[in-house]
Write a protein that holds these residues in place. Structure first.
Motif, PDB file in Angstrom:
ATOM      1  N   VAL A 158      29.616  44.220  35.358  1.00 59.09           N
ATOM      2  CA  VAL A 158      30.163  45.177  36.538  1.00 59.09           C
ATOM      3  C   VAL A 158      30.824  46.799  36.502  1.00 59.09           C
ATOM      4  CG1 VAL A 158      30.802  44.968  39.643  1.00 59.09           C
ATOM      5  CG2 VAL A 158      29.460  42.775  37.677  1.00 59.09           C
ATOM      6  N   LEU A 159      30.511  47.665  37.191  1.00 62.75           N
ATOM      7  CA  LEU A 159      31.302  48.499  37.519  1.00 62.75           C
ATOM      8  C   LEU A 159      31.345  48.812  39.511  1.00 62.75           C
ATOM      9  CD1 LEU A 159      32.860  50.894  36.242  1.00 62.75           C
ATOM     10  CD2 LEU A 159      30.703  52.588  36.375  1.00 62.75           C
ATOM     11  N   ASP A 160      32.406  48.853  39.468  1.00 59.32           N
ATOM     12  CA  ASP A 160      33.239  49.008  41.118  1.00 59.32           C
ATOM     13  C   ASP A 160      33.683  50.609  40.681  1.00 59.32           C
ATOM     14  OD1 ASP A 160      33.824  48.661  43.964  1.00 59.32           O
ATOM     15  OD2 ASP A 160      34.892  46.926  43.133  1.00 59.32           O
ATOM     16  N   LEU A 161      33.031  51.941  41.687  1.00 60.17           N
ATOM     17  CA  LEU A 161      33.648  52.599  40.915  1.00 60.17           C
ATOM     18  C   LEU A 161      34.794  53.944  42.124  1.00 60.17           C
ATOM     19  CD1 LEU A 161      33.326  54.679  38.995  1.00 60.17           C
ATOM     20  CD2 LEU A 161      31.170  55.959  39.613  1.00 60.17           C
ATOM     21  N   PHE A 162      34.741  53.261  43.464  1.00 57.45           N
ATOM     22  CA  PHE A 162      35.173  53.878  44.567  1.00 57.45           C
ATOM     23  C   PHE A 162      35.846  52.158  44.170  1.00 57.45           C
ATOM     24  CE2 PHE A 162      31.680  56.689  44.119  1.00 57.45           C
ATOM     25  CZ  PHE A 162      32.875  58.200  44.685  1.00 57.45           C
ATOM     26  N   ALA A 163      37.027  51.614  43.692  1.00 60.48           N
ATOM     27  CA  ALA A 163      37.298  50.354  44.377  1.00 60.48           C
ATOM     28  C   ALA A 163      37.928  50.105  45.396  1.00 60.48           C
ATOM     29  CB  ALA A 163      38.399  49.743  42.551  1.00 60.48           C
ATOM     30  N   GLY A 164      38.694  50.780  45.582  1.00 67.11           N
ATOM     31  CA  GLY A 164      39.976  50.402  47.067  1.00 67.11           C
ATOM     32  C   GLY A 164      40.134  49.207  47.450  1.00 67.11           C
ATOM     33  N   LEU A 215      34.322  44.186  46.430  1.00 68.69           N
ATOM     34  CA  LEU A 215      33.359  43.815  45.591  1.00 68.69           C
ATOM     35  C   LEU A 215      33.409  43.529  44.423  1.00 68.69           C
ATOM     36  CD1 LEU A 215      31.518  46.484  47.418  1.00 68.69           C
ATOM     37  CD2 LEU A 215      30.610  44.526  48.046  1.00 68.69           C
ATOM     38  N   GLY A 216      33.833  43.986  43.629  1.00 65.61           N
ATOM     39  CA  GLY A 216      34.090  43.002  42.894  1.00 65.61           C
ATOM     40  C   GLY A 216      35.140  42.559  42.335  1.00 65.61           C
ATOM     41  N   PHE A 217      36.791  42.307  42.949  1.00 69.63           N
ATOM     42  CA  PHE A 217      36.969  40.899  43.037  1.00 69.63           C
ATOM     43  C   PHE A 217      35.600  39.235  43.240  1.00 69.63           C
ATOM     44  CE2 PHE A 217      40.916  42.869  43.772  1.00 69.63           C
ATOM     45  CZ  PHE A 217      41.675  42.564  42.659  1.00 69.63           C
ATOM     46  N   GLU A 218      34.939  39.897  44.308  1.00 67.85           N
ATOM     47  CA  GLU A 218      33.722  39.161  44.278  1.00 67.85           C
ATOM     48  C   GLU A 218      32.936  38.650  43.539  1.00 67.85           C
ATOM     49  OE1 GLU A 218      31.959  36.493  46.885  1.00 67.85           O
ATOM     50  OE2 GLU A 218      33.838  37.935  47.840  1.00 67.85           O
ATOM     51  N   ALA A 219      31.979  39.625  42.383  1.00 66.02           N
ATOM     52  CA  ALA A 219      31.781  40.157  41.574  1.00 66.02           C
ATOM     53  C   ALA A 219      32.439  38.923  40.757  1.00 66.02           C
ATOM     54  CB  ALA A 219      31.339  41.077  40.940  1.00 66.02           C
ATOM     55  N   ALA A 220      33.618  38.806  39.938  1.00 69.01           N
ATOM     56  CA  ALA A 220      34.623  38.506  39.325  1.00 69.01           C
ATOM     57  C   ALA A 220      34.461  37.299  39.736  1.00 69.01           C
ATOM     58  CB  ALA A 220      35.994  38.864  39.137  1.00 69.01           C
ATOM     59  N   SER A 221      34.756  36.864  40.788  1.00 68.04           N
ATOM     60  CA  SER A 221      34.855  35.370  41.476  1.00 68.04           C
ATOM     61  C   SER A 221      33.596  34.355  40.524  1.00 68.04           C
ATOM     62  CB  SER A 221      34.731  35.167  42.644  1.00 68.04           C
ATOM     63  OG  SER A 221      35.174  33.376  43.582  1.00 68.04           O
ATOM     64  N   ALA A 248      28.966  53.648  28.317  1.00 65.19           N
ATOM     65  CA  ALA A 248      29.009  52.345  28.042  1.00 65.19           C
ATOM     66  C   ALA A 248      28.011  52.144  29.598  1.00 65.19           C
ATOM     67  CB  ALA A 248      30.660  52.240  29.493  1.00 65.19           C
ATOM     68  N   ARG A 249      27.612  50.662  29.131  1.00 69.28           N
ATOM     69  CA  ARG A 249      26.651  50.448  29.848  1.00 69.28           C
ATOM     70  C   ARG A 249      26.735  49.137  31.561  1.00 69.28           C
ATOM     71  NH1 ARG A 249      25.733  54.767  29.050  1.00 69.28           N
ATOM     72  NH2 ARG A 249      23.647  55.384  27.367  1.00 69.28           N
ATOM     73  N   PHE A 250      26.520  49.332  32.591  1.00 69.38           N
ATOM     74  CA  PHE A 250      26.637  47.804  33.385  1.00 69.38           C
ATOM     75  C   PHE A 250      25.195  48.115  33.477  1.00 69.38           C
ATOM     76  CE2 PHE A 250      29.323  51.287  32.831  1.00 69.38           C
ATOM     77  CZ  PHE A 250      30.966  50.048  32.975  1.00 69.38           C
ATOM     78  N   ASP A 251      25.230  46.813  34.179  1.00 68.69           N
ATOM     79  CA  ASP A 251      24.191  45.550  35.297  1.00 68.69           C
ATOM     80  C   ASP A 251      23.986  45.996  36.519  1.00 68.69           C
ATOM     81  OD1 ASP A 251      23.535  43.762  32.511  1.00 68.69           O
ATOM     82  OD2 ASP A 251      24.957  43.355  33.064  1.00 68.69           O
ATOM     83  N   LEU A 252      25.251  46.434  37.084  1.00 68.65           N
ATOM     84  CA  LEU A 252      25.551  45.977  38.891  1.00 68.65           C
ATOM     85  C   LEU A 252      26.275  47.572  38.593  1.00 68.65           C
ATOM     86  CD1 LEU A 252      24.744  45.586  41.872  1.00 68.65           C
ATOM     87  CD2 LEU A 252      26.966  43.648  40.815  1.00 68.65           C
ATOM     88  N   ILE A 253      26.458  48.437  40.140  1.00 63.84           N
ATOM     89  CA  ILE A 253      26.978  49.168  39.757  1.00 63.84           C
ATOM     90  C   ILE A 253      27.658  49.029  41.717  1.00 63.84           C
ATOM     91  CG2 ILE A 253      28.060  51.653  39.611  1.00 63.84           C
ATOM     92  CD1 ILE A 253      26.091  51.998  37.745  1.00 63.84           C
ATOM     93  N   PHE A 254      28.365  49.479  41.849  1.00 66.37           N
ATOM     94  CA  PHE A 254      29.384  49.075  42.755  1.00 66.37           C
ATOM     95  C   PHE A 254      29.801  50.241  43.533  1.00 66.37           C
ATOM     96  CE2 PHE A 254      30.267  45.175  42.595  1.00 66.37           C
ATOM     97  CZ  PHE A 254      29.212  43.839  43.398  1.00 66.37           C
ATOM     98  N   LEU A 255      28.858  51.340  44.511  1.00 67.95           N
ATOM     99  CA  LEU A 255      29.633  52.360  45.241  1.00 67.95           C
ATOM    100  C   LEU A 255      29.784  52.322  47.041  1.00 67.95           C
ATOM    101  CD1 LEU A 255      26.653  54.931  43.535  1.00 67.95           C
ATOM    102  CD2 LEU A 255      29.101  54.265  42.511  1.00 67.95           C
TER     103      LEU A 255
END
Length: 197
Positions: free
Chosen positions: A61-67, A71-77, A127-134
């Protein structure tokens, strides 16, 4: 408390699923920082689970504008193999690192940097990702500038989650799912094959 006085809502997000379900995470007050609402995150992660059969253990997963990192923590969880969070704001990055330590989240990598430059750099390194958050700040044209950079970063069948202030219809991308909550439009996108784009 006087009737006209609004109760101050604490600046935090709550993880809604997975290993860290219900864990609150502090969020900095920073310009343009709008954590994705719980209801939206729940809907989006239901969509992703349905499309990927809840197969998180191999997901990059890539969370490009993480703020806030919501979203990223949810995916990691939920067990994502690796979540890479990127943000340009030093204070925001420090808060993300603090939250990562609190969760002992070994599957999260955090980078400080410009999202667009980082996307180009990651693509250059293969680098390649399955899911990118924008979920970039609104009204700066960042979504339109970052989406083309996502195409070389996506694995076959990969998804992009895009949050915006208006419905999206961008050439070269199929809107797989879309909805609206309040003033927020949110979309799951897949890149169309180059010959269809």
């Amino acid at each position: 408390m006087p009737a006209m006085q609004k109760k101050k809502v604490p600046n935090q997000v709550r993880i809604i699923g997975g290993d860290w379900k219900r864990t609150p995470l502090p969020v900095l007050e920073a310009l343009g920082l709008r954590p994705t609402p719980d209801r939206v995150r729940e809907t989006v992660f239901n969509w992703i689970n349905h499309l990927h059969d809840a197969a998180w253990s191999e997901t990059q997963v890539l969370d490009l504008f993480a703020g806030s990192g919501a979203l990223g923590f949810e995916a990691a969880s939920r067990g994502a193999a690796k979540v890479t969070m990127v943000d340009a704001n030093s204070a925001v990055v420090r808060q993300l690192e603090t939250n990562r330590e609190k969760l002992k989240a070994t599957n999260i990598a955090i980078q400080r940097g410009d999202a667009l430059a980082t996307a180009q750099s990651l693509a250059g390194r293969g680098a390649r990702f399955d899911l990118i958050f924008l979920d970039p700040p609104y009204q700066q044209g960042l979504l339109e500038r970052s989406l083309p950079l996502c195409r070389p970063l996506l694995k076959d069948g990969g998804l992009v989650y895009a949050e915006a202030e208006a419905p999206l219809a961008i050439e070269g991308w199929e809107v797989v799912r879309a909805d609206k909550a309040g003033m927020v439009y949110y979309h799951l996108l897949q890149a169309l094959p180059e010959n269809e784009a």
